[in-house]
Design a protein around this motif. Structure first.
Motif, PDB file in Angstrom:
ATOM      1  N   ILE A 197       1.030  -1.205  -0.157  1.00 13.57           N
ATOM      2  CA  ILE A 197       0.087  -0.134  -0.145  1.00 13.57           C
ATOM      3  C   ILE A 197       0.892   1.739   0.195  1.00 13.57           C
ATOM      4  CG2 ILE A 197       0.100  -0.188   2.255  1.00 13.57           C
ATOM      5  CD1 ILE A 197      -2.232   1.101   2.027  1.00 13.57           C
ATOM      6  N   THR A 198       0.427   2.100  -0.666  1.00 14.55           N
ATOM      7  CA  THR A 198       1.402   3.399  -0.431  1.00 14.55           C
ATOM      8  C   THR A 198       0.828   4.816  -0.751  1.00 14.55           C
ATOM      9  OG1 THR A 198       0.677   4.003  -3.567  1.00 14.55           O
ATOM     10  CG2 THR A 198       2.598   2.247  -2.502  1.00 14.55           C
ATOM     11  N   THR A 199       1.007   5.736  -0.081  1.00  9.47           N
ATOM     12  CA  THR A 199      -0.003   7.340  -0.607  1.00  9.47           C
ATOM     13  C   THR A 199       1.555   7.433  -1.476  1.00  9.47           C
ATOM     14  OG1 THR A 199       1.844   8.518   1.436  1.00  9.47           O
ATOM     15  CG2 THR A 199       0.521   7.233   2.552  1.00  9.47           C
ATOM     16  N   PRO A 200       0.489   8.795  -1.894  1.00  6.46           N
ATOM     17  CA  PRO A 200       1.227  10.057  -2.432  1.00  6.46           C
ATOM     18  C   PRO A 200       2.828  10.378  -2.053  1.00  6.46           C
ATOM     19  CG  PRO A 200      -0.606  10.356  -2.104  1.00  6.46           C
ATOM     20  CD  PRO A 200      -0.541  10.228  -1.371  1.00  6.46           C
ATOM     21  N   ILE A 201       3.720  10.617  -3.256  1.00  9.81           N
ATOM     22  CA  ILE A 201       4.812  11.093  -2.221  1.00  9.81           C
ATOM     23  C   ILE A 201       4.634  12.412  -2.251  1.00  9.81           C
ATOM     24  CG2 ILE A 201       6.494   9.159  -2.701  1.00  9.81           C
ATOM     25  CD1 ILE A 201       7.430  10.069  -5.334  1.00  9.81           C
ATOM     26  N   HIS A 223      -3.033  17.514   4.061  1.00  7.98           N
ATOM     27  CA  HIS A 223      -1.569  15.411   3.912  1.00  7.98           C
ATOM     28  C   HIS A 223      -2.034  14.809   5.091  1.00  7.98           C
ATOM     29  CE1 HIS A 223       0.201  19.911   1.884  1.00  7.98           C
ATOM     30  NE2 HIS A 223      -0.183  18.517   1.572  1.00  7.98           N
ATOM     31  N   CYS A 224      -1.718  14.929   5.972  1.00  6.63           N
ATOM     32  CA  CYS A 224      -2.678  14.190   7.364  1.00  6.63           C
ATOM     33  C   CYS A 224      -3.532  13.064   6.922  1.00  6.63           C
ATOM     34  CB  CYS A 224      -2.663  14.856   8.626  1.00  6.63           C
ATOM     35  SG  CYS A 224      -1.000  15.294   8.825  1.00  6.63           S
ATOM     36  N   TYR A 225      -4.702  13.561   6.632  1.00  5.26           N
ATOM     37  CA  TYR A 225      -5.875  12.728   6.142  1.00  5.26           C
ATOM     38  C   TYR A 225      -5.187  12.087   5.672  1.00  5.26           C
ATOM     39  CZ  TYR A 225      -9.963  11.936   3.747  1.00  5.26           C
ATOM     40  OH  TYR A 225     -11.404  11.140   3.626  1.00  5.26           O
ATOM     41  N   CYS A 226      -4.637  11.839   4.550  1.00  6.90           N
ATOM     42  CA  CYS A 226      -4.119  10.693   3.478  1.00  6.90           C
ATOM     43  C   CYS A 226      -3.537   9.409   3.519  1.00  6.90           C
ATOM     44  CB  CYS A 226      -3.444  11.744   1.895  1.00  6.90           C
ATOM     45  SG  CYS A 226      -3.513  10.550   0.501  1.00  6.90           S
ATOM     46  N   THR A 227      -2.791  10.705   4.839  1.00  4.36           N
ATOM     47  CA  THR A 227      -1.529   9.895   5.854  1.00  4.36           C
ATOM     48  C   THR A 227      -2.226   8.501   6.741  1.00  4.36           C
ATOM     49  OG1 THR A 227       0.086  11.017   5.026  1.00  4.36           O
ATOM     50  CG2 THR A 227       0.788   9.526   6.326  1.00  4.36           C
ATOM     51  N   ILE A 228      -2.980   9.276   7.810  1.00  2.00           N
ATOM     52  CA  ILE A 228      -3.327   8.824   8.093  1.00  2.00           C
ATOM     53  C   ILE A 228      -4.440   7.360   7.858  1.00  2.00           C
ATOM     54  CG2 ILE A 228      -5.081   9.073  10.035  1.00  2.00           C
ATOM     55  CD1 ILE A 228      -4.466  11.280  10.313  1.00  2.00           C
ATOM     56  N   VAL A 229      -5.174   7.676   6.811  1.00  3.65           N
ATOM     57  CA  VAL A 229      -6.563   6.295   5.977  1.00  3.65           C
ATOM     58  C   VAL A 229      -5.370   5.137   5.806  1.00  3.65           C
ATOM     59  CG1 VAL A 229      -8.184   6.030   4.557  1.00  3.65           C
ATOM     60  CG2 VAL A 229      -7.770   8.493   5.722  1.00  3.65           C
ATOM     61  N   ASN A 235       8.544   6.299  -8.590  1.00  4.92           N
ATOM     62  CA  ASN A 235       8.395   5.398  -6.732  1.00  4.92           C
ATOM     63  C   ASN A 235       8.553   4.759  -5.879  1.00  4.92           C
ATOM     64  OD1 ASN A 235       7.070   6.069  -4.345  1.00  4.92           O
ATOM     65  ND2 ASN A 235       6.667   7.643  -5.653  1.00  4.92           N
ATOM     66  N   TYR A 236       7.146   4.181  -6.966  1.00  5.22           N
ATOM     67  CA  TYR A 236       6.386   2.458  -6.119  1.00  5.22           C
ATOM     68  C   TYR A 236       7.169   2.000  -6.910  1.00  5.22           C
ATOM     69  CZ  TYR A 236       2.046   6.363  -6.139  1.00  5.22           C
ATOM     70  OH  TYR A 236       1.799   7.174  -5.876  1.00  5.22           O
ATOM     71  N   ILE A 237       7.791   1.609  -7.401  1.00  3.18           N
ATOM     72  CA  ILE A 237       8.902   0.572  -7.986  1.00  3.18           C
ATOM     73  C   ILE A 237      10.608   0.433  -7.658  1.00  3.18           C
ATOM     74  CG2 ILE A 237       6.920  -0.727  -9.595  1.00  3.18           C
ATOM     75  CD1 ILE A 237       8.938   0.493 -11.614  1.00  3.18           C
ATOM     76  N   SER A 238      10.892   1.957  -8.177  1.00  2.00           N
ATOM     77  CA  SER A 238      12.419   2.470  -7.772  1.00  2.00           C
ATOM     78  C   SER A 238      12.503   1.432  -6.033  1.00  2.00           C
ATOM     79  CB  SER A 238      13.368   3.233  -7.479  1.00  2.00           C
ATOM     80  OG  SER A 238      12.349   3.833  -7.071  1.00  2.00           O
ATOM     81  N   SER A 239      11.626   1.880  -5.068  1.00  2.93           N
ATOM     82  CA  SER A 239      11.841   1.610  -4.398  1.00  2.93           C
ATOM     83  C   SER A 239      11.740  -0.251  -3.540  1.00  2.93           C
ATOM     84  CB  SER A 239      10.446   1.770  -3.175  1.00  2.93           C
ATOM     85  OG  SER A 239       9.390   1.095  -3.379  1.00  2.93           O
ATOM     86  N   LEU A 240      11.104  -0.878  -4.700  1.00  5.04           N
ATOM     87  CA  LEU A 240      11.792  -2.552  -4.509  1.00  5.04           C
ATOM     88  C   LEU A 240      12.195  -3.021  -4.915  1.00  5.04           C
ATOM     89  CD1 LEU A 240       7.495  -2.979  -5.415  1.00  5.04           C
ATOM     90  CD2 LEU A 240       8.970  -2.704  -2.685  1.00  5.04           C
ATOM     91  N   HIS A 268      -2.982   2.306  -4.333  1.00  2.00           N
ATOM     92  CA  HIS A 268      -2.280   2.906  -4.095  1.00  2.00           C
ATOM     93  C   HIS A 268      -3.584   4.591  -4.029  1.00  2.00           C
ATOM     94  CE1 HIS A 268       1.255   2.083  -6.148  1.00  2.00           C
ATOM     95  NE2 HIS A 268       0.450   2.200  -8.379  1.00  2.00           N
ATOM     96  N   ILE A 269      -3.232   4.850  -3.002  1.00  2.66           N
ATOM     97  CA  ILE A 269      -3.853   6.018  -2.112  1.00  2.66           C
ATOM     98  C   ILE A 269      -3.454   7.119  -2.889  1.00  2.66           C
ATOM     99  CG2 ILE A 269      -5.063   6.868  -0.861  1.00  2.66           C
ATOM    100  CD1 ILE A 269      -5.642   4.348   0.724  1.00  2.66           C
ATOM    101  N   VAL A 270      -4.438   7.855  -3.629  1.00  4.12           N
ATOM    102  CA  VAL A 270      -4.737   9.065  -3.611  1.00  4.12           C
ATOM    103  C   VAL A 270      -5.198  10.472  -3.489  1.00  4.12           C
ATOM    104  CG1 VAL A 270      -2.903   8.516  -5.659  1.00  4.12           C
ATOM    105  CG2 VAL A 270      -4.944   8.863  -6.093  1.00  4.12           C
ATOM    106  N   GLY A 271      -4.702  11.758  -4.086  1.00  3.33           N
ATOM    107  CA  GLY A 271      -5.978  12.696  -3.627  1.00  3.33           C
ATOM    108  C   GLY A 271      -6.865  12.823  -5.271  1.00  3.33           C
TER     109      GLY A 271
END
Ligand code: ME8
Length: 503
Positions: free
Chosen positions: A6-10, A21-27, A231-236, A255-258
């Motif tokens: 699971i990812t948040t936006p960067i 910004h906190c909203y999306c990250t908390i969820v 970022n979603y795949i480079s990190s892996l 992927h959770i995004v606004g």
């Protein structure tokens, strides 16, 4: 063990991080914690999107190098996430060396296979803003940002063949009806962007240099969205020596995004992945915005407060609870301090805090804090226990649909029913008759079991409070259903949430 990625936006480290910004990250954190609780091998990622013209300019305004500028803000973001108990497994920065290398390899690969080609970007240009515009974006023929004159410009640029993949993308949507949620966002993508026809995307810039250089043509830097999405795949470890995490965790489960960046995640991103011949994420969820006093959150509008101020005043779990409970996930919602206080007083203090306080106090008053099940049964208790036992599967059903607010509502329904159970069974009357002692003790036992199950189910949402409750009832039993034979030696009750005087 089943994996869950699971990812948040960067986030852009370009402005102060606010409650939105906190909203999306908390969820995202609550979902990640929930999945871990359910036994998944979770990889939860967040991070920062540090390149681009916007950041270069901000840094210049502050008299810093871009790297100095972002380093400070990133440290601040990490501090904020720590304060909010965000349990990320990885924090990626697009200035990380291995990310940069991955983006460069992808760019070269797409170029070599003919999906990226060199061309010329033609459009309108605003020099002070260093921005390209199309005719329709102008306001009264002027730059929509600064109101100054624009002129026609052509800049050498690389393009990515989005158009070539249009039909495949539409087919993918058709075959994967759950790919984009809520469904309204999928229709918006199809009608507003795909049906009118996809144009090839400009994926390099030459007019500034704070970006990842194109290895084979170094006056170009990679377009910030191509850089960021990777970022979603480079990190892996994709395309690196050790790609074991990529093999294990890709494709992303969520992927959770606004809502304003759904377009990048459901058109550009899947097409990049198709071109790379790798799997497409299982789901992109486009959430709504937290609005403050009817408008966007910004310093200039005077409605910005550092989220840490709310946390200091009301506690971290109150802020988390508000973000998770107030707004149905997917819709826009209003954030105000009054609404936050009303949730604290109404739900956290009156329902949850009150229940725990009353129950533990009675346990001490009537049985010196030592409570076990004496086997008393009646219809009220039977129904009550049944509602506790049903809760786990109800919460699961809601969480599987990402109906997070409803999941919390269900837990609070059981907490509310527990308060009612006290009113219905009237322990203070039972206590007057020695022969009803077993009945009284069983009533208290049932209540403590309800508190235990609810506290465990609340862990993903209110981690600190859950731990505190379990400490008060002195239990480390993590089972999510009613257990008959626990033995409790209660600790002293402590106030979980103080009622806030609105004045
Ligand atoms: O878009 N309410 O970064 P960003 C809810 N770097 N969510 C909000 C919000 C609000 N008031 N304000 C912002 C970017 N957000 C890119 C992402 S991903 C590969 C690159 C959300 O810092 C916004 O909707 O501008 C977005 O999902 C996220 O914060 C990051 O926004």
């Amino acid at each position: 063990m089943e994996k869950y990625y699971i990812t948040t936006p960067i986030y852009y480290p370009s402005a102060n991080f606010h409650i939105g910004h906190c909203y999306c990250t908390i969820v995202s954190d609550a979902i990640a914690r929930y999945k871990r609780m359910k036994g998944f091998d979770v990889f939860f990622q967040t991070g920062t999107d540090e390149h681009g013209q916007k950041i270069q300019k901000k840094a210049e305004e502050c008299g810093k190098t871009p790297k100095e500028y972002v380093d400070e803000i990133v440290a601040d973001a990490q501090d904020l996430w720590k304060t909010l108990n965000i349990s990320y497994d990885n924090f990626i920065r697009t200035t990380d060396e291995d990310h940069i290398e991955c983006v460069q390899k992808i760019f070269k690969k797409l170029y070599d296979q003919g999906d990226i080609y060199k061309g010329e970007y033609k459009g309108l240009y605003c020099t002070p803003c260093e921005s390209f515009w199309t005719e329709s974006q102008l306001v009264d023929g002027k730059c929509p940002d600064c109101g100054r004159d624009v002129y026609e410009v052509s800049e050498e640029a690389y393009f990515f063949k989005l158009s070539k993949y249009q039909d495949r993308l539409v087919k993918y949507y058709e075959e994967h009806p759950d790919f984009i949620e809520p469904i309204s966002r999928k229709n918006e993508m199809l009608n507003n962007f795909i049906k009118p026809g996809l144009e090839d995307l400009c994926v390099s810039r030459t007019s500034f240099d704070w970006g990842i250089p194109v290895t084979f043509d170094d006056k170009h830097v990679v377009y910030v969205w191509l850089d960021a999405l990777t970022n979603y795949i480079s990190s892996l470890g994709y395309l690196s020596e050790d790609d074991s995490n990529f093999k294990k965790y890709w494709p992303a489960d969520l992927h959770i995004v606004g809502k304003e960046i759904v377009r990048f995640h459901t058109i550009i991103w899947p097409i990049i992945l198709m071109a790379l011949d790798i799997d497409i994420p299982k789901k992109v969820f486009g959430h709504g915005w937290l609005i403050v006093n009817g408008g966007k959150i910004s310093k200039s509008l005077g409605n910005y407060k550092d989220p840490r101020e709310y946390i200091e005043s009301y506690g971290v779990d109150a802020v988390r609870y508000f973000a998770l409970r107030e707004v149905p996930f997917g819709s826009d919602g209003n954030f105000s301090e009054e609404a936050l206080i009303s949730r604290i007083n109404g739900d956290l203090a009156n329902i949850l805090g009150n229940l725990v306080q009353r129950t533990i106090s009675m346990g001490h008053k009537y049985f010196d804090g030592k409570i076990e099940n004496k086997g008393f049964e009646d219809e009220i208790s039977k129904n009550f226990i049944e509602s506790i036992d049903n809760l786990e599967s109800i919460v699961e059903e809601k969480m599987d649909k990402l109906e997070i607010s409803s999941a919390l509502e269900e837990i609070f329904n059981v907490l509310r029913a527990s308060n009612k159970y006290i009113d219905d069974t009237t322990p203070w009357i039972l206590a007057k008759d020695e022969s009803l002692s077993d009945q009284l003790q069983t009533v208290l036992y049932n209540l403590i079991e309800s508190i235990r199950v609810c506290a465990n189910l609340l862990k993903p949402y209110l981690p600190t409070t859950s731990e505190n409750i379990l400490k008060q009832i002195n239990s480390n039993d993590e089972r999510l259903s009613f257990v008959n034979n626990n033995k409790y030696e209660l600790n002293q009750p402590e106030i979980l949430f103080k009622r806030i005087d609105v004045k």
